[in-house]
Design an enzyme around this catalytic site. Structure first.
Site, PDB file in Angstrom:
ATOM      1  N   ARG A  89       0.938  -1.245  -0.108  1.00 51.69           N
ATOM      2  CA  ARG A  89       0.170  -0.038   0.068  1.00 51.69           C
ATOM      3  C   ARG A  89       0.908   1.019   0.003  1.00 51.69           C
ATOM      4  O   ARG A  89       2.070   1.283   0.575  1.00 51.69           O
ATOM      5  CB  ARG A  89      -0.933  -0.032   1.261  1.00 51.69           C
ATOM      6  CG  ARG A  89      -2.042  -1.055   1.171  1.00 51.69           C
ATOM      7  CD  ARG A  89      -3.055  -0.571   2.245  1.00 51.69           C
ATOM      8  NE  ARG A  89      -2.516  -1.176   3.588  1.00 51.69           N
ATOM      9  CZ  ARG A  89      -1.943  -0.464   4.465  1.00 51.69           C
ATOM     10  NH1 ARG A  89      -1.889   0.645   4.321  1.00 51.69           N
ATOM     11  NH2 ARG A  89      -1.455  -1.225   5.525  1.00 51.69           N
ATOM     12  N   TYR A 238      -1.574  -3.616  -6.741  1.00 51.99           N
ATOM     13  CA  TYR A 238      -1.179  -4.167  -5.383  1.00 51.99           C
ATOM     14  C   TYR A 238      -2.537  -4.108  -4.493  1.00 51.99           C
ATOM     15  O   TYR A 238      -3.365  -3.096  -4.394  1.00 51.99           O
ATOM     16  CB  TYR A 238      -0.064  -3.736  -4.238  1.00 51.99           C
ATOM     17  CG  TYR A 238      -0.010  -4.219  -3.126  1.00 51.99           C
ATOM     18  CD1 TYR A 238       0.275  -5.351  -2.914  1.00 51.99           C
ATOM     19  CD2 TYR A 238      -0.774  -3.520  -1.914  1.00 51.99           C
ATOM     20  CE1 TYR A 238       0.310  -6.003  -1.598  1.00 51.99           C
ATOM     21  CE2 TYR A 238      -0.879  -4.162  -0.612  1.00 51.99           C
ATOM     22  CZ  TYR A 238      -0.137  -5.567  -0.545  1.00 51.99           C
ATOM     23  OH  TYR A 238      -0.476  -6.167   0.716  1.00 51.99           O
ATOM     24  N   LYS A 247      -9.743  -2.096   1.757  1.00 51.00           N
ATOM     25  CA  LYS A 247      -9.546  -0.969   2.543  1.00 51.00           C
ATOM     26  C   LYS A 247     -10.178   0.205   2.103  1.00 51.00           C
ATOM     27  O   LYS A 247     -10.629   0.759   2.905  1.00 51.00           O
ATOM     28  CB  LYS A 247      -7.926  -0.605   2.366  1.00 51.00           C
ATOM     29  CG  LYS A 247      -7.173  -2.005   2.854  1.00 51.00           C
ATOM     30  CD  LYS A 247      -7.388  -2.449   4.157  1.00 51.00           C
ATOM     31  CE  LYS A 247      -6.355  -3.523   4.471  1.00 51.00           C
ATOM     32  NZ  LYS A 247      -6.512  -4.292   5.754  1.00 51.00           N
ATOM     33  N   HIS A 267     -10.909  -1.972  11.679  1.00 53.57           N
ATOM     34  CA  HIS A 267      -9.621  -3.041  11.102  1.00 53.57           C
ATOM     35  C   HIS A 267      -9.311  -4.293  12.088  1.00 53.57           C
ATOM     36  O   HIS A 267      -8.574  -4.156  12.628  1.00 53.57           O
ATOM     37  CB  HIS A 267      -8.496  -2.130  10.921  1.00 53.57           C
ATOM     38  CG  HIS A 267      -7.208  -2.880  10.258  1.00 53.57           C
ATOM     39  ND1 HIS A 267      -5.880  -2.327  10.221  1.00 53.57           N
ATOM     40  CD2 HIS A 267      -7.241  -3.721   9.176  1.00 53.57           C
ATOM     41  CE1 HIS A 267      -5.351  -3.089   9.626  1.00 53.57           C
ATOM     42  NE2 HIS A 267      -5.985  -3.966   9.046  1.00 53.57           N
ATOM     43  N   SER A 289      -1.704  -3.478  10.312  1.00 46.75           N
ATOM     44  CA  SER A 289      -1.470  -4.603   9.086  1.00 46.75           C
ATOM     45  C   SER A 289      -0.065  -5.225   9.584  1.00 46.75           C
ATOM     46  O   SER A 289       1.034  -4.640  10.030  1.00 46.75           O
ATOM     47  CB  SER A 289      -1.271  -3.803   7.870  1.00 46.75           C
ATOM     48  OG  SER A 289      -2.422  -3.016   7.508  1.00 46.75           O
ATOM     49  N   CYS A 291       0.554  -7.541  11.928  1.00 45.96           N
ATOM     50  CA  CYS A 291       0.760  -7.555  13.369  1.00 45.96           C
ATOM     51  C   CYS A 291       0.004  -8.676  13.889  1.00 45.96           C
ATOM     52  O   CYS A 291      -0.368  -8.802  15.236  1.00 45.96           O
ATOM     53  CB  CYS A 291       0.307  -6.409  13.836  1.00 45.96           C
ATOM     54  SG  CYS A 291       1.759  -4.933  13.249  1.00 45.96           S
ATOM     55  N   ASP A 314      -9.713  -9.676   8.968  1.00 42.25           N
ATOM     56  CA  ASP A 314      -9.338  -8.215   8.641  1.00 42.25           C
ATOM     57  C   ASP A 314     -10.163  -7.016   9.043  1.00 42.25           C
ATOM     58  O   ASP A 314      -9.721  -5.898   9.325  1.00 42.25           O
ATOM     59  CB  ASP A 314      -8.752  -8.096   7.270  1.00 42.25           C
ATOM     60  CG  ASP A 314      -7.823  -7.046   7.032  1.00 42.25           C
ATOM     61  OD1 ASP A 314      -6.940  -6.737   7.814  1.00 42.25           O
ATOM     62  OD2 ASP A 314      -8.013  -6.271   6.021  1.00 42.25           O
ATOM     63  N   ARG A 408       1.642 -12.273  -0.354  1.00 45.74           N
ATOM     64  CA  ARG A 408       0.395 -12.497   0.192  1.00 45.74           C
ATOM     65  C   ARG A 408      -0.280 -13.672  -0.421  1.00 45.74           C
ATOM     66  O   ARG A 408       0.082 -14.062  -1.614  1.00 45.74           O
ATOM     67  CB  ARG A 408      -0.507 -11.459  -0.006  1.00 45.74           C
ATOM     68  CG  ARG A 408      -0.374 -10.056   0.531  1.00 45.74           C
ATOM     69  CD  ARG A 408      -0.679  -9.923   1.948  1.00 45.74           C
ATOM     70  NE  ARG A 408      -0.184  -8.727   2.717  1.00 45.74           N
ATOM     71  CZ  ARG A 408      -0.747  -8.183   3.711  1.00 45.74           C
ATOM     72  NH1 ARG A 408      -1.873  -8.658   4.270  1.00 45.74           N
ATOM     73  NH2 ARG A 408      -0.275  -7.190   4.230  1.00 45.74           N
TER      74      ARG A 408
HETATM   75  P1  GDP Z   1      -2.200  -9.305   9.767  1.00 45.01           P
HETATM   76  O1  GDP Z   1      -1.497  -8.536   8.549  1.00 45.01           O
HETATM   77  O2  GDP Z   1      -2.580  -8.526  10.813  1.00 45.01           O
HETATM   78  O3  GDP Z   1      -3.324 -10.255   9.515  1.00 45.01           O
HETATM   79  O4  GDP Z   1      -1.348 -10.269  10.585  1.00 45.01           O
HETATM   80  P2  GDP Z   1      -0.668 -11.690  10.422  1.00 45.01           P
HETATM   81  O5  GDP Z   1      -1.589 -12.652  11.049  1.00 45.01           O
HETATM   82  O6  GDP Z   1      -0.464 -12.097   8.675  1.00 45.01           O
HETATM   83  O7  GDP Z   1       0.615 -11.867  10.846  1.00 45.01           O
HETATM   84  C1  GDP Z   1       1.756 -11.101  10.416  1.00 45.01           C
HETATM   85  C2  GDP Z   1       3.036 -11.501  10.747  1.00 45.01           C
HETATM   86  O8  GDP Z   1       3.029 -11.550  11.997  1.00 45.01           O
HETATM   87  C3  GDP Z   1       3.366 -12.930   9.979  1.00 45.01           C
HETATM   88  O9  GDP Z   1       4.497 -12.997   9.670  1.00 45.01           O
HETATM   89  C4  GDP Z   1       3.180 -13.901  11.355  1.00 45.01           C
HETATM   90  O10 GDP Z   1       3.890 -15.045  11.469  1.00 45.01           O
HETATM   91  C5  GDP Z   1       3.390 -12.714  12.532  1.00 45.01           C
HETATM   92  N1  GDP Z   1       2.847 -13.278  13.776  1.00 45.01           N
HETATM   93  C6  GDP Z   1       1.266 -13.172  13.889  1.00 45.01           C
HETATM   94  N2  GDP Z   1       1.089 -13.672  15.151  1.00 45.01           N
HETATM   95  C7  GDP Z   1       2.117 -13.764  15.766  1.00 45.01           C
HETATM   96  C8  GDP Z   1       2.613 -14.173  17.223  1.00 45.01           C
HETATM   97  O11 GDP Z   1       1.592 -14.424  17.996  1.00 45.01           O
HETATM   98  N3  GDP Z   1       3.799 -14.097  17.510  1.00 45.01           N
HETATM   99  C9  GDP Z   1       4.756 -13.672  16.798  1.00 45.01           C
HETATM  100  N4  GDP Z   1       5.998 -13.639  17.147  1.00 45.01           N
HETATM  101  N5  GDP Z   1       4.454 -13.500  15.388  1.00 45.01           N
HETATM  102  C10 GDP Z   1       3.346 -13.573  15.013  1.00 45.01           C
HETATM  103  P1  PGA Z   2      -3.381  -7.068   6.789  1.00 41.07           P
HETATM  104  O1  PGA Z   2      -4.365  -6.424   5.396  1.00 41.07           O
HETATM  105  O2  PGA Z   2      -1.794  -6.929   6.627  1.00 41.07           O
HETATM  106  O3  PGA Z   2      -4.078  -6.095   7.951  1.00 41.07           O
HETATM  107  O4  PGA Z   2      -3.662  -8.400   6.899  1.00 41.07           O
HETATM  108  C1  PGA Z   2      -3.575  -5.979   4.385  1.00 41.07           C
HETATM  109  C2  PGA Z   2      -2.998  -4.564   4.341  1.00 41.07           C
HETATM  110  O5  PGA Z   2      -3.343  -3.809   5.403  1.00 41.07           O
HETATM  111  O6  PGA Z   2      -2.650  -3.655   3.288  1.00 41.07           O
HETATM  112 MN    MN Z   3      -5.549  -5.104   6.825  1.00 41.42          MN
HETATM  113 MN    MN Z   4      -4.429 -10.319   7.755  1.00 43.81          MN
END
Ligand code: GDP
Ligand code: PGA
Ligand code: MN
Ligand code: MN
Length: 624
Positions: A89, A238, A247, A267, A289, A291, A314, A408
Site C-alpha cells: 500500500r 497491489y 481497505k 480494522h 497490518s 501484526c 481483517d 500474500r
Molecule cells: P495481519 O496482517 O494483522 O493479519 O497479520 P498476520 O496474522 O498475517 O501476521 C503477520 C506476521 O506476524 C506474520 O509473519 C506472522 O507469522 C507474525 N505473527 C502473527 N502472530 C504472531 C504471534 O503471536 N507471535 C509472533 N512472534 N509473530 C506473530
Molecule cells: P493486513 O491487511 O496486513 O492487515 O492483513 C492488508 C493490508 O493492510 O494491506
Molecule cells: Mn488489514
Molecule cells: Mn491479515
C-alpha cells in the site's frame, strides 16, 4: 480471445461489449459505466458474472500473458510476481477529498503536520485525477465487477461496482468480495459505492513492462470521495491499492457511512472462542497490518478442549441492535494474508485454506511447483531448488529473501477448515470484547484490560506499533496507529473518537476493551511469549474477565492478570515478571508522548473525555 460483438449501445458510444448484457443492468449502473467508457476509452466492456467459468477464462488469459504461473503441486493455484516497484500500500498517495477540509483532517496544533489524514480539496483531487484517468484504458478491456461487501442481501451488506482494466484484480476481487449477478438484483435502483481502478498504462505503452505487470508507480493515486461514495485508484495493482472493496470501501468509505448511520467499520478480526465447558465468546481484535490478525483469527488453540472458529480476519462491520447488543459481520469473502511466517506450526488453518483456488503474490516457487517463503525453512528438504519472487535461483539458507516480506495469499474464506458456521449470518455474531494490540518490543505487558469504555477508547487511541512491510515505510520504527486505523481513516480522527465515545449510551451495552502484546522481547531480542496458538491462554483470561471473574488487579494502566491467572501449563519456562513488568520511566515517557501526540494531532478536535483519561493515567503512573 474474447468474442467481441459490435453492438453499438447508445449510452456506450462505440465501445464493443465483449461479455454481458448492458441493458439488463440497473439504470444508475448503466450511467456510471457509460460515463467512464467515454472518459477512459477502453477497447471493450466485459461485464462480470462471477461464475467459475469466467474465472477460468481470466486465468487462462493471465497464464498466456505470463502474469500468472501455475503452482502445479496444488489445485487451481497460481503465483503472480509483480513489478518490484508495486508491492505494498502507498499511504502517501492515498487521499481523502471532501469539500470541507475539517471533515477529513483534524484540527492540528499550529506547525504540526497531520499523520492521521491526507486531505485534498475537490479541485486539487479533480486536477490530479484528470491528469491521469482520461484515456487511461485505451487498448485495454474494462471489466465491470458487481460486488457485495457482506452476504448478498444482508441488512448490514453494501453493494459496490468496480471498473478495472486489470484481470488480476478481477481474479482477486472474486475471492475477496461476493462477485455475482445476484448483486444487480439486490441493488435495484439503490445507490452503490463507485470504484474505478486502472493500472495506468494505456496502449500504446512505451515504457518497459516488468514481469508482465503493467503499472505506473510514479503516478500512483488512490483518491477517495466519501461524500460521493466514490474511489478512484490509479497506477498500482497491489491488493490494498486495487481491490477497492477492501481497505478503500470496507474501511475508508464505510467508516464515513458508519459515522452517519451510527455503526462501526473497523480494522478487526472476528472469532468465536469456545472453552472446554462449551461456553462461546466472540472477540473482535484490531492490530495494524502485519501484526497478527489473520493468525489470531484462525489459531489452533495450544490448550486442550478449546475451540476457535473464524468469522473474519481483517475487517469488522459492527452495529448495536435494538437490545443494545453489539453484532459484527465480516464484510469480506476471502483472506488476503501475509505469507511469510505462515507454516504448519504457526498457522495450520491458513495452510489448509490455501491449498486450492488461491492466488499467491510475490512469494517464491519450488522446482516441483509448490510455494515457498521465509518461515517454511523447516518444512522443506534443505536442497529444494527455489525461485525467488524476483525470479532468482535460491536455496534455503541463502542470505537473500526468497519471498517479499509483504507477499500474500488470496484465498476463499469458505476454504478455512475452522470457518464459523455463522460467518455468513446476515445478523452477524454478538461481540463480547474488543481487543487492541501492536508490535511493542518494550514496556507493554502481554495483556491488560481498560477500566471502562472511555479509558478503553483512549487505550485504542494510544495504539502504537513497529512499522511493517505492509506499507511503503522503510525500517522498523514505533509509529502511532490509533485503533490500527491510521492508514484507513475515512474522516476526521477527532470526530471518529467522539463517535466511539457516543456509542456508550442506552440501550447499548458496550463491550470491555483489552490491549495485548505478543511481541515483547528480552535483552537478546527474543520474544518473551511463544505467541500463535498459545495466545489462546490470553484469550482465556479475557473471557474470564468478560464473565466478571476475579482474576485481575488494578494497575496504573488498567486491570492486569493476578499472577498465575493465565494458564501456562505445558509451556516450558515463561518469564511472567518480564512479560508483565511495568517500567515506571517507560510509562511516564510513553504517557507524556501519547498525550502530546493526541494534542498535536487533534487540537480542538481531541474529545475532552480522552484528554481527561490521558491525564488520569499520567497521574496514576506518577504515583507508581
Ligand atoms: P495481519 O496482517 O494483522 O493479519 O497479520 P498476520 O496474522 O498475517 O501476521 C503477520 C506476521 O506476524 C506474520 O509473519 C506472522 O507469522 C507474525 N505473527 C502473527 N502472530 C504472531 C504471534 O503471536 N507471535 C509472533 N512472534 N509473530 C506473530
Ligand atoms: P493486513 O491487511 O496486513 O492487515 O492483513 C492488508 C493490508 O493492510 O494491506
Ligand atoms: Mn488489514
Ligand atoms: Mn491479515
Amino acid at each position: 480471445f474474447y468474442e467481441v460483438h459490435e453492438i453499438v449501445v447508445p449510452h456506450l458510444g462505440h465501445v464493443p461489449i465483449a461479455k454481458g448484457d448492458f441493458h439488463r443492468l440497473p439504470k444508475k449502473v448503466q450511467k456510471f459505466i457509460a460515463y467512464y467508457c467515454d472518459l477512459l476509452t477502453p477497447r471493450g466492456l466485459y461485464i462480470c458474472d462471477g461464475t467459475v467459468k469466467e474465472a477460468d477464462e481470466v486465468v487462462h488469459k493471465l497464464l498466456e500473458r505470463g502474469t500468472l504461473e501455475p503452482l502445479e503441486k496444488l489445485d487451481n493455484c497460481f503465483i503472480c510476481r509483480t513489478d518490484p516497484a508495486d508491492v505494498a500500500r502507498v499511504e502517501s498517495k492515498t487521499w481523502i477529498s471532501t469539500k470541507q477540509k475539517h471533515d477529513t483532517e483534524p484540527d492540528c496544533k499550529e506547525g504540526v503536520n497531520t499523520i492521521m489524514a491526507h486531505w485534498r480539496s475537490p479541485e486539487e483531487a479533480k486536477k490530479e485525477t484528470s491528469e491521469r484517468f482520461p484515456g487511461c484504458m485505451a487498448g485495454r478491456m474494462m471489466y465491470v465487477i458487481p460486488f457485495s461487501m457482506g452476504p448478498i442481501g444482508s441488512p448490514l451488506a453494501k453493494v459496490g461496482v468496480q471498473l478495472t482494466d486489470s484481470n488480476y484484480v478481477l481474479l482477486c476481487m472474486r475471492v475477496m468480495a461476493r462477485v455475482s449477478e445476484k448483486v444487480w438484483d439486490a441493488l435495484g435502483d439503490n445507490d452503490f459505492v463507485k470504484c474505478v481502478h486502472s493500472m495506468g498504462c494505456p496502449r500504446p505503452w512505451r515504457k518497459k513492462v516488468v514481469n508482465h505487470w503493467p503499472c505506473n508507480p510514479e503516478k500512483i493515486l488512490i483518491a477517495h470521495f466519501p461524500e460521493e461514495r466514490k474511489v478512484k485508484s490509479y497506477g498500482s495493482g497491489y491488493g490494498g491499492n486495487s481491490l477497492l472493496g477492501k481497505k478503500c470501501f470496507a474501511l475508508r468509505i464505510a467508516s464515513v457511512i458508519a459515522r452517519d448511520e451510527g455503526w462501526m467499520a473497523e480494522h478487526m478480526l472476528i472469532m468465536g472462542l469456545t472453552d472446554p465447558q462449551g461456553r462461546e465468546h466472540y472477540l473482535a481484535a484490531a492490530f495494524p497490518s502485519a501484526c497478527g490478525k489473520t493468525n489470531l483469527a484462525m489459531i489452533k488453540p495450544g490448550l486442550p478442549g478449546w475451540k476457535v472458529l473464524c468469522v473474519g480476519d481483517d475487517i469488522a462491520w459492527m452495529k448495536f441492535d435494538e437490545t443494545g447488543q453489539l453484532f459484527g459481520i465480516n464484510p469480506e469473502a476471502g483472506f488476503f494474508g501475509v505469507a511469510p511466517g505462515t507454516n504448519w506450526k504457526t498457522n495450520p488453518n491458513a495452510m489448509h485454506s490455501f491449498q486450492a483456488n488461491t492466488v499467491f503474490t510475490n512469494i517464491a516457487k519450488t522446482e516441483d511447483g509448490g510455494y515457498y517463503w521465509e518461515g517454511l525453512e523447516d518444512e522443506l528438504p534443505k536442497d529444494t531448488k527455489i525461485t525467488t519472487w524476483r525470479g532468482e535461483p535460491f536455496k534455503i539458507g541463502d542470505p537473500i529473501k526468497a519471498a517479499h516480506p509483504n507477499s500474500r495469499f488470496c484465498c476463499p474464506a469458505a476454504q478455512c477448515p475452522i470457518i464459523h458456521p455463522k460467518w455468513e449470518d446476515p445478523k452477524g455474531v454478538p461481540i463480547d470484547a474488543l481487543i487492541f494490540g501492536g508490535r511493542r518490543p518494550e514496556g507493554v505487558p502481554l495483556v491488560y484490560e481498560s477500566f471502562d469504555w472511555n479509558h478503553g477508547v483512549m487505550v485504542g487511541a494510544q495504539l502504537k506499533s513497529e512499522t511493517t512491510a505492509a506499507a511503503e515505510f522503510k525500517g522498523k520504527n514505533i509509529m502511532h496507529d490509533p485503533m490500527a486505523m491510521r492508514p484507513f481513516m475515512g474522516y476526521n480522527f477527532g470526530h471518529y473518537l467522539q463517535h466511539w465515545l457516543n456509542l456508550n449510551k442506552a440501550p447499548n451495552k458496550v463491550p470491555k476493551i483489552f490491549h495485548v502484546n505478543w511481541f515483547r522481547v528480552d535483552k537478546e531480542g527474543k520474544f518473551l511469549w511463544p505467541g500463535f496458538g498459545e495466545n489462546v491462554r490470553v484469550l482465556d483470561w479475557i473471557c474470564k474477565r468478560v464473565r466478571g471473574e476475579d482474576v485481575a488487579f488494578k494497575s496504573p494502566i488498567g486491570y492486569m492478570p493476578k499472577k498465575g491467572t493465565i494458564n501456562l501449563e505445558g509451556l516450558g519456562p515463561i518469564d511472567w515478571d518480564a512479560l508483565f513488568d511495568l517500567p515506571r520511566e517507560y510509562w511516564q515517557q510513553d504517557c507524556k508522548e501519547t498525550q502530546k501526540f493526541l494534542e498535536d494531532q487533534l487540537g480542538k478536535d481531541l474529545p475532552k473525555e480522552i484528554l481527561e483519561e490521558c491525564k488520569k493515567q499520567t497521574e496514576r503512573i506518577s504515583k507508581m
